[in-house]
Design a protein around this motif. Sequence first.
Motif, PDB file in Angstrom:
ATOM      1  N   ASP A  37      98.594  -2.805  45.086  1.00  0.00           N
ATOM      2  CA  ASP A  37      99.927  -3.294  45.442  1.00  0.00           C
ATOM      3  C   ASP A  37      99.881  -4.807  45.552  1.00  0.00           C
ATOM      4  N   ILE A  38     100.926  -5.461  45.056  1.00  0.00           N
ATOM      5  CA  ILE A  38     101.044  -6.908  45.202  1.00  0.00           C
ATOM      6  C   ILE A  38     102.157  -7.152  46.200  1.00  0.00           C
ATOM      7  N   LYS A  39     101.810  -7.863  47.278  1.00  0.00           N
ATOM      8  CA  LYS A  39     102.764  -8.072  48.362  1.00  0.00           C
ATOM      9  C   LYS A  39     102.866  -9.544  48.724  1.00  0.00           C
ATOM     10  N   VAL A  40     104.060  -9.939  49.106  1.00  0.00           N
ATOM     11  CA  VAL A  40     104.228 -11.213  49.800  1.00  0.00           C
ATOM     12  C   VAL A  40     103.726 -10.997  51.217  1.00  0.00           C
ATOM     13  N   ILE A  41     102.836 -11.844  51.710  1.00  0.00           N
ATOM     14  CA  ILE A  41     102.239 -11.639  53.034  1.00  0.00           C
ATOM     15  C   ILE A  41     102.627 -12.722  54.030  1.00  0.00           C
ATOM     16  N   ASP A  42     103.414 -13.688  53.611  1.00  0.00           N
ATOM     17  CA  ASP A  42     103.879 -14.716  54.522  1.00  0.00           C
ATOM     18  C   ASP A  42     105.234 -15.190  54.017  1.00  0.00           C
ATOM     19  N   PRO A  43     106.294 -15.130  54.827  1.00  0.00           N
ATOM     20  CA  PRO A  43     106.286 -14.926  56.279  1.00  0.00           C
ATOM     21  C   PRO A  43     106.340 -13.463  56.718  1.00  0.00           C
ATOM     22  N   LYS A  44     106.515 -12.523  55.776  1.00  0.00           N
ATOM     23  CA  LYS A  44     106.525 -11.111  56.144  1.00  0.00           C
ATOM     24  C   LYS A  44     105.963 -10.316  54.978  1.00  0.00           C
ATOM     25  N   SER A  45     105.526  -9.102  55.274  1.00  0.00           N
ATOM     26  CA  SER A  45     104.905  -8.274  54.242  1.00  0.00           C
ATOM     27  C   SER A  45     105.976  -7.541  53.443  1.00  0.00           C
ATOM     28  N   VAL A  46     106.066  -7.882  52.147  1.00  0.00           N
ATOM     29  CA  VAL A  46     107.048  -7.254  51.256  1.00  0.00           C
ATOM     30  C   VAL A  46     106.367  -6.967  49.923  1.00  0.00           C
ATOM     31  N   LYS A  47     106.413  -5.731  49.489  1.00  0.00           N
ATOM     32  CA  LYS A  47     105.807  -5.344  48.223  1.00  0.00           C
ATOM     33  C   LYS A  47     106.706  -5.755  47.066  1.00  0.00           C
ATOM     34  N   ILE A  48     106.124  -6.415  46.052  1.00  0.00           N
ATOM     35  CA  ILE A  48     106.926  -6.844  44.906  1.00  0.00           C
ATOM     36  C   ILE A  48     106.471  -6.206  43.598  1.00  0.00           C
ATOM     37  N   GLY A  49     105.377  -5.436  43.628  1.00  0.00           N
ATOM     38  CA  GLY A  49     104.933  -4.792  42.390  1.00  0.00           C
ATOM     39  C   GLY A  49     103.584  -4.130  42.542  1.00  0.00           C
ATOM     40  N   THR A  50     103.131  -3.529  41.454  1.00  0.00           N
ATOM     41  CA  THR A  50     101.834  -2.860  41.428  1.00  0.00           C
ATOM     42  C   THR A  50     101.071  -3.275  40.170  1.00  0.00           C
ATOM     43  N   TRP A  51      99.769  -3.004  40.188  1.00  0.00           N
ATOM     44  CA  TRP A  51      98.931  -3.288  39.013  1.00  0.00           C
ATOM     45  C   TRP A  51      97.786  -2.298  38.982  1.00  0.00           C
ATOM     46  N   SER A  52      97.453  -1.837  37.778  1.00  0.00           N
ATOM     47  CA  SER A  52      96.325  -0.933  37.589  1.00  0.00           C
ATOM     48  C   SER A  52      95.415  -1.498  36.513  1.00  0.00           C
ATOM     49  N   PRO A  53      94.097  -1.522  36.761  1.00  0.00           N
ATOM     50  CA  PRO A  53      93.170  -2.005  35.741  1.00  0.00           C
ATOM     51  C   PRO A  53      93.177  -1.088  34.533  1.00  0.00           C
ATOM     52  N   VAL A  54      92.929  -1.667  33.375  1.00  0.00           N
ATOM     53  CA  VAL A  54      92.809  -0.877  32.159  1.00  0.00           C
ATOM     54  C   VAL A  54      91.398  -0.305  32.107  1.00  0.00           C
ATOM     55  N   VAL A  55      91.314   1.007  31.965  1.00  0.00           N
ATOM     56  CA  VAL A  55      90.019   1.680  31.941  1.00  0.00           C
ATOM     57  C   VAL A  55      89.680   2.034  30.498  1.00  0.00           C
ATOM     58  N   ASP A  56      88.479   1.652  30.072  1.00  0.00           N
ATOM     59  CA  ASP A  56      88.033   1.997  28.725  1.00  0.00           C
ATOM     60  C   ASP A  56      87.757   3.497  28.656  1.00  0.00           C
ATOM     61  N   VAL A  57      88.448   4.164  27.720  1.00  0.00           N
ATOM     62  CA  VAL A  57      88.284   5.612  27.554  1.00  0.00           C
ATOM     63  C   VAL A  57      87.264   5.867  26.449  1.00  0.00           C
ATOM     64  N   PRO A  58      86.217   6.663  26.705  1.00  0.00           N
ATOM     65  CA  PRO A  58      85.220   6.948  25.671  1.00  0.00           C
ATOM     66  C   PRO A  58      85.863   7.611  24.454  1.00  0.00           C
ATOM     67  N   ALA A  59      85.317   7.298  23.281  1.00  0.00           N
ATOM     68  CA  ALA A  59      85.830   7.910  22.047  1.00  0.00           C
ATOM     69  C   ALA A  59      85.592   9.408  22.084  1.00  0.00           C
ATOM     70  N   PRO A  60      86.547  10.209  21.558  1.00  0.00           N
ATOM     71  CA  PRO A  60      86.377  11.667  21.571  1.00  0.00           C
ATOM     72  C   PRO A  60      85.219  12.092  20.672  1.00  0.00           C
ATOM     73  N   THR A  61      84.587  13.186  21.041  1.00  0.00           N
ATOM     74  CA  THR A  61      83.500  13.754  20.235  1.00  0.00           C
ATOM     75  C   THR A  61      83.989  15.026  19.580  1.00  0.00           C
ATOM     76  N   ASP A  62      83.154  15.555  18.663  1.00  0.00           N
ATOM     77  CA  ASP A  62      83.526  16.786  17.966  1.00  0.00           C
ATOM     78  C   ASP A  62      83.468  17.993  18.886  1.00  0.00           C
ATOM     79  N   ALA A  63      82.688  17.875  19.957  1.00  0.00           N
ATOM     80  CA  ALA A  63      82.560  19.005  20.861  1.00  0.00           C
ATOM     81  C   ALA A  63      83.870  19.241  21.594  1.00  0.00           C
TER      82      ALA A  63
END
Length: 275
Positions: free
Chosen positions: A103-129
């Motif tokens: 969560d990204i929040k303004v913390i001064d002068p008061k706590s207010v959430k302004i958005g979110t962020w998620s890291p990009v996760v590398d997904v392994p390449a699919p296998t034949d199995a």
Amino acid sequence: MPWGKTALRHKLINLKARSSGVRGNVDGAQGDALFGWAQLTAEPTRRLRVGLFARGAMLAETVANIHRDDLEAAGIGDGRHAFAIHLSAAIKDLVLANGGQADIKVIDPKSVKIGTWSPVVDVPAPTDAAPSSAATHSAPKPPKPARSDLQNVLYSDAAHLKAALALPASKVQTRAPLPETHAKLFAQTDYITTDATLPDRMYGYTEYIRYRDRLDETFDTAGTPDDIDHFYKRYLTLYSAMRGGLRVPLSAEVIAHLNEPILFGGSVGPFSRIM
């Protein structure tokens, strides 16, 4: 076109923030930085502190004081309301270890959430199995840890310290060199008389403040060495109080000098120079 879940969630977050007197947005990550902006509508020139949180624990903070032409053109104050949060590998790992969303929040002068962020996760390449049943479902989010407010404040630093202590002594990273801008702030270069050097314990930023506040005659730091300590008394009392809680820039040399113990007649024990 109907709203996607992510876009709708961001829209609702922005509406809630506006109802709290804050307007802002998390524009997204590019490279190793997360960009956005924030402004307090009741005090449009105030520079707000912004933090990045994972399950209530603050992982990073900065000040929304970067100028952007598009903000100024849109009538958002003077345009100096943008921020950039550095996304180190350690911060990304901490977000992933705490549910995968920050969560990204303004913390001064008061706590207010302004958005979110998620890291990009590398997904392994699919296998034949054929994928196992476990691989076809998302891993459950870990339960929210029971942490006190103090533990949440210290969480990021404690996690970094734990990781550093786990490394062999030969692999513990030393302090990175100062960025170019910071190096100029703490350089002893006299930027007015370019072939001169500032006196000991004076550096680019403090010299700038001395001239900006028209104190160059009150504190003759080059001609009267004792004026340097008098200047720092003002710097740490009056000037620091004007910065709204932000720490004043101090070099390691100045900190050591001000903390130097001094013993004088009649005193039971030594006092630091700043005392």
